[in-house]
Design a protein around this motif. Structure first.
Motif, PDB file in Angstrom:
ATOM      1  N   TRP A  96     -55.696  79.787 -17.126  1.00  0.00           N
ATOM      2  CA  TRP A  96     -55.043  79.552 -18.623  1.00  0.00           C
ATOM      3  C   TRP A  96     -56.260  79.147 -19.570  1.00  0.00           C
ATOM      4  CZ3 TRP A  96     -51.217  76.282 -15.460  1.00  0.00           C
ATOM      5  CH2 TRP A  96     -50.153  77.106 -15.232  1.00  0.00           C
ATOM      6  N   VAL A  97     -57.275  78.501 -19.050  1.00  0.00           N
ATOM      7  CA  VAL A  97     -58.280  77.913 -19.884  1.00  0.00           C
ATOM      8  C   VAL A  97     -59.357  78.904 -20.340  1.00  0.00           C
ATOM      9  CG1 VAL A  97     -60.376  76.064 -20.051  1.00  0.00           C
ATOM     10  CG2 VAL A  97     -58.195  75.696 -19.037  1.00  0.00           C
ATOM     11  N   PHE A  98     -59.843  79.986 -19.529  1.00  0.00           N
ATOM     12  CA  PHE A  98     -60.863  80.606 -19.973  1.00  0.00           C
ATOM     13  C   PHE A  98     -60.408  82.221 -20.020  1.00  0.00           C
ATOM     14  CE2 PHE A  98     -62.980  77.285 -17.389  1.00  0.00           C
ATOM     15  CZ  PHE A  98     -64.086  77.177 -18.571  1.00  0.00           C
ATOM     16  N   THR A  99     -59.150  82.661 -20.091  1.00  0.00           N
ATOM     17  CA  THR A  99     -58.807  84.067 -20.314  1.00  0.00           C
ATOM     18  C   THR A  99     -59.018  84.387 -21.647  1.00  0.00           C
ATOM     19  OG1 THR A  99     -57.181  84.243 -18.598  1.00  0.00           O
ATOM     20  CG2 THR A  99     -57.045  85.841 -20.228  1.00  0.00           C
ATOM     21  N   THR A 100     -58.625  83.793 -22.524  1.00  0.00           N
ATOM     22  CA  THR A 100     -58.900  84.102 -23.855  1.00  0.00           C
ATOM     23  C   THR A 100     -60.488  84.051 -24.143  1.00  0.00           C
ATOM     24  OG1 THR A 100     -57.024  83.025 -24.819  1.00  0.00           O
ATOM     25  CG2 THR A 100     -58.737  83.216 -26.433  1.00  0.00           C
ATOM     26  N   PRO A 101     -61.342  83.070 -23.866  1.00  0.00           N
ATOM     27  CA  PRO A 101     -62.763  83.366 -24.209  1.00  0.00           C
ATOM     28  C   PRO A 101     -63.376  84.545 -23.287  1.00  0.00           C
ATOM     29  CG  PRO A 101     -62.380  81.175 -23.176  1.00  0.00           C
ATOM     30  CD  PRO A 101     -60.973  81.616 -23.655  1.00  0.00           C
ATOM     31  N   ALA A 102     -62.849  84.600 -22.217  1.00  0.00           N
ATOM     32  CA  ALA A 102     -63.315  85.715 -21.292  1.00  0.00           C
ATOM     33  C   ALA A 102     -63.009  86.995 -21.982  1.00  0.00           C
ATOM     34  CB  ALA A 102     -62.689  85.443 -19.788  1.00  0.00           C
ATOM     35  N   VAL A 103     -61.868  87.232 -22.399  1.00  0.00           N
ATOM     36  CA  VAL A 103     -61.511  88.350 -22.986  1.00  0.00           C
ATOM     37  C   VAL A 103     -62.101  88.819 -24.099  1.00  0.00           C
ATOM     38  CG1 VAL A 103     -59.663  89.694 -24.052  1.00  0.00           C
ATOM     39  CG2 VAL A 103     -59.263  88.744 -21.716  1.00  0.00           C
ATOM     40  N   ALA A 104     -62.336  87.789 -24.968  1.00  0.00           N
ATOM     41  CA  ALA A 104     -63.154  87.905 -26.390  1.00  0.00           C
ATOM     42  C   ALA A 104     -64.458  88.307 -26.021  1.00  0.00           C
ATOM     43  CB  ALA A 104     -62.927  86.473 -27.079  1.00  0.00           C
TER      44      ALA A 104
ATOM     45  N   GLU B 114     -57.952  88.319 -32.621  1.00  0.00           N
ATOM     46  CA  GLU B 114     -57.301  89.572 -32.230  1.00  0.00           C
ATOM     47  C   GLU B 114     -57.408  89.489 -30.698  1.00  0.00           C
ATOM     48  OE1 GLU B 114     -58.019  94.458 -32.391  1.00  0.00           O
ATOM     49  OE2 GLU B 114     -59.452  93.176 -33.607  1.00  0.00           O
ATOM     50  N   ALA B 115     -58.428  89.014 -29.894  1.00  0.00           N
ATOM     51  CA  ALA B 115     -58.510  88.767 -28.579  1.00  0.00           C
ATOM     52  C   ALA B 115     -57.432  87.789 -28.426  1.00  0.00           C
ATOM     53  CB  ALA B 115     -59.849  88.104 -28.172  1.00  0.00           C
TER      54      ALA B 115
ATOM     55  N   VAL C 219     -64.558  91.922 -23.814  1.00  0.00           N
ATOM     56  CA  VAL C 219     -64.041  93.018 -24.179  1.00  0.00           C
ATOM     57  C   VAL C 219     -63.902  93.335 -25.749  1.00  0.00           C
ATOM     58  CG1 VAL C 219     -61.472  94.206 -24.410  1.00  0.00           C
ATOM     59  CG2 VAL C 219     -62.334  92.925 -22.460  1.00  0.00           C
ATOM     60  N   PHE C 220     -63.933  92.062 -26.632  1.00  0.00           N
ATOM     61  CA  PHE C 220     -64.078  92.120 -27.955  1.00  0.00           C
ATOM     62  C   PHE C 220     -65.414  91.957 -28.662  1.00  0.00           C
ATOM     63  CE2 PHE C 220     -59.812  91.895 -27.067  1.00  0.00           C
ATOM     64  CZ  PHE C 220     -59.058  92.640 -28.079  1.00  0.00           C
ATOM     65  N   GLY C 221     -66.370  91.383 -27.476  1.00  0.00           N
ATOM     66  CA  GLY C 221     -67.809  91.170 -27.840  1.00  0.00           C
ATOM     67  C   GLY C 221     -68.022  89.890 -28.821  1.00  0.00           C
TER      68      GLY C 221
ATOM     69  N   LYS D   3     -63.858  81.417 -34.781  1.00  0.00           N
ATOM     70  CA  LYS D   3     -63.152  81.375 -36.359  1.00  0.00           C
ATOM     71  C   LYS D   3     -63.099  82.873 -36.778  1.00  0.00           C
ATOM     72  CE  LYS D   3     -65.050  76.828 -37.562  1.00  0.00           C
ATOM     73  NZ  LYS D   3     -63.656  76.166 -37.604  1.00  0.00           N
ATOM     74  N   SER D   4     -63.588  83.814 -35.768  1.00  0.00           N
ATOM     75  CA  SER D   4     -64.082  85.149 -36.106  1.00  0.00           C
ATOM     76  C   SER D   4     -62.612  86.021 -36.333  1.00  0.00           C
ATOM     77  CB  SER D   4     -65.064  86.042 -35.372  1.00  0.00           C
ATOM     78  OG  SER D   4     -64.384  86.208 -34.026  1.00  0.00           O
ATOM     79  N   ALA D   5     -62.343  86.998 -36.707  1.00  0.00           N
ATOM     80  CA  ALA D   5     -61.313  87.902 -36.884  1.00  0.00           C
ATOM     81  C   ALA D   5     -61.213  88.529 -35.534  1.00  0.00           C
ATOM     82  CB  ALA D   5     -61.292  88.882 -37.880  1.00  0.00           C
ATOM     83  N   LEU D   6     -61.984  88.961 -34.942  1.00  0.00           N
ATOM     84  CA  LEU D   6     -62.070  89.655 -33.521  1.00  0.00           C
ATOM     85  C   LEU D   6     -61.553  88.660 -32.429  1.00  0.00           C
ATOM     86  CD1 LEU D   6     -65.350  91.780 -33.171  1.00  0.00           C
ATOM     87  CD2 LEU D   6     -63.068  92.505 -33.282  1.00  0.00           C
TER      88      LEU D   6
END
Length: 441
Positions: free
Chosen positions: A264-272, A288-289, A275-277, A282-285
């Motif tokens: 739960w804590v790390f999936t968002t920063p991991a995918v960002a 989106e992630a 996958v999204f680089g 604060k970025s749009a990417l």
């Protein structure tokens, strides 16, 4: 264990009504689990700081659930019953917190609201677990927890997708403007707050409760237990007197929930990052992630909703221990594989395995435990059992920050590998758990 009286068999729709509140509760948890790291990152948190800021969630559960379980065990009102007053109060407070969370303008504000939100969700959630033990005979308990799991999965799907729905369907802005939380996230929390309150209210109004066998005796025993010191001793001393089955399940829960907190804590920063680089909150990417993680979490929630009614059938022909072991191993391998996938759409595949594990996590341990608990203290011991849900989360939040900073060089995806290994270990440890309850119909 005290022998339980035979309870009337409930119809499908009675099970539906008594469990529907979990549909709303999961709006709170899913919005929290999917978006809290996103909100913290938007407000300036770095990946290694996220676990520390998340500590609010498990710490409140550690304190709140045993207390609420104890209080609800010792509550009876002719009209409101035993558990339903806590459903209602928790839902009201949680809905307020859901409206406040996306309006945080600084990290410290978001952290404070997380404390309020998680405490409120726990007030309404803990008695729902005891509700199954109160109302259902052993032969229906797995079905009762499976119905809860269905609504948890369904609520998780919708709540996780809300930011995407507001962005792609209703064309609400998904970008950070002047450092504020995106409108898509704000409106999602508003919708979630309304859904939470209304769903729990449905259960409060449509489900009844079985009164104590001897109301006068119940009131006399409750009067004898009054007093702050005595109550405190009972609330936090019960861990020394927990049934053998609970102690065995505690090990399984530790490795399971350590993995879930990491996810739960790390999936968002991991995918960002993977996958999204981007690592810029604060970025749009990055935003989106965050929306795409909503799809991932919706996928595992949807799978869990479908699996919820299949697992009891599989448990009937094998055993609940075997089913839980198998599901956790599948979930662990799936979670670890996320770190090696760099295509957003391929990430949906491991979420199927995570969803299978999630369905079992929400069903099998509670079904195994319910048959080993004294009926008069069902709510209390369900609250104590929550120690073994929140303690591993606290450990995860204390150690994963330094681990990601010093061992994983800031790469969030590596935490998911560690979490997958932990979940698989929990699956293997299920084989030591005693489950002497009779088979489910």
């Amino acid at each position: 264990m005290q022998p339980s009286t035979i309870k009337p068999r409930l119809s499908f729709w009675q099970l539906w009504n008594m469990s529907f509140g979990f549909f709303g509760i999961q709006f709170g948890f899913a919005l929290q689990n999917t978006n809290t790291s996103r909100i913290f990152s938007t407000l300036g948190a770095t990946p290694d700081e996220l676990p520390l800021f998340w500590l609010a969630a498990p710490v409140t559960g550690l304190l709140v659930q045993p207390i609420i379980g104890y209080l609800s065990d010792n509550t009876w009102h002719a009209r409101w019953g035993r558990r339903r007053p806590f459903f209602f109060i928790g839902a009201l407070l949680a809905s307020i917190a859901l409206f406040l969370m996306p309006n945080s303008t600084a990290l410290w504000m978001a952290i404070l609201v997380l404390w309020l939100m998680d405490a409120s969700i726990n007030i309404s959630m803990e008695p729902f677990r005891a509700f199954v033990g109160d109302k259902l005979d052993e032969s229906q308990q797995t079905a009762g927890f499976a119905m809860q799991t269905f609504f948890i999965g369904l609520g998780g799907v919708i709540a996780s997708l809300l930011p995407t729905i507001f962005t792609d369907v209703l064309h609400v802005s998904n970008e950070v403007v002047n450092g504020a939380i995106p409108d898509s996230v704000r409106y999602s929390f508003y919708a979630g707050g309304a859904a939470y309150f209304l769903a729990v209210l449905w259960t409060v109004l449509t489900a009844d409760e079985l009164p104590p066998e001897d109301v006068e005796k119940f009131r006399m025993e409750r009067a004898q237990r009054r007093g702050f010191a005595h109550s405190l001793k009972e609330v936090f001393g019960g861990v020394m007197h927990m049934p053998k089955t609970m102690a065995q399940l505690a090990l399984v829960q530790f490795f399971t929930w350590f993995a879930l907190m990491g996810m739960w804590v790390f999936t968002t920063p991991a995918v960002a990052d993977n996958v999204f680089g981007t690592t810029d909150g604060k970025s749009a990417l990055f935003q989106e992630a965050g929306n795409w993680v909503g799809w991932l979490f919706a996928t595992y929630g949807g799978v869990s909703a479908m699996a919820a009614f299949l697992l009891p059938k599989l448990a009937h022909v094998t055993s609940r221990r075997f089913v839980h072991m198998l599901c956790l191993v599948i979930g662990g391998v799936s979670l670890a594989s996320v770190a090696f996938i760099h295509d957003r759409h391929m990430l949906l595949l491991p979420m199927i395995g995570v969803g299978i594990a999630w369905a079992s996590i929400l069903t099998m341990p509670y079904a195994i435990l319910a048959g080993a608990l004294p009926a008069k203290r069902m709510g209390y011991f369900m609250g104590v059992f929550n120690y073994f849900v929140v303690l591993p989360q606290i450990v995860a939040n204390l150690v994963l920050g330094p681990v990601i900073k010093h061992l994983f060089d800031g790469h969030s995806a590596s935490v998911l590998v560690l979490g997958g290994i932990s979940m698989a270990i929990g699956g293997v440890l299920t084989l030591i758990v005693s489950d002497s309850a009779k088979k489910e119909a």
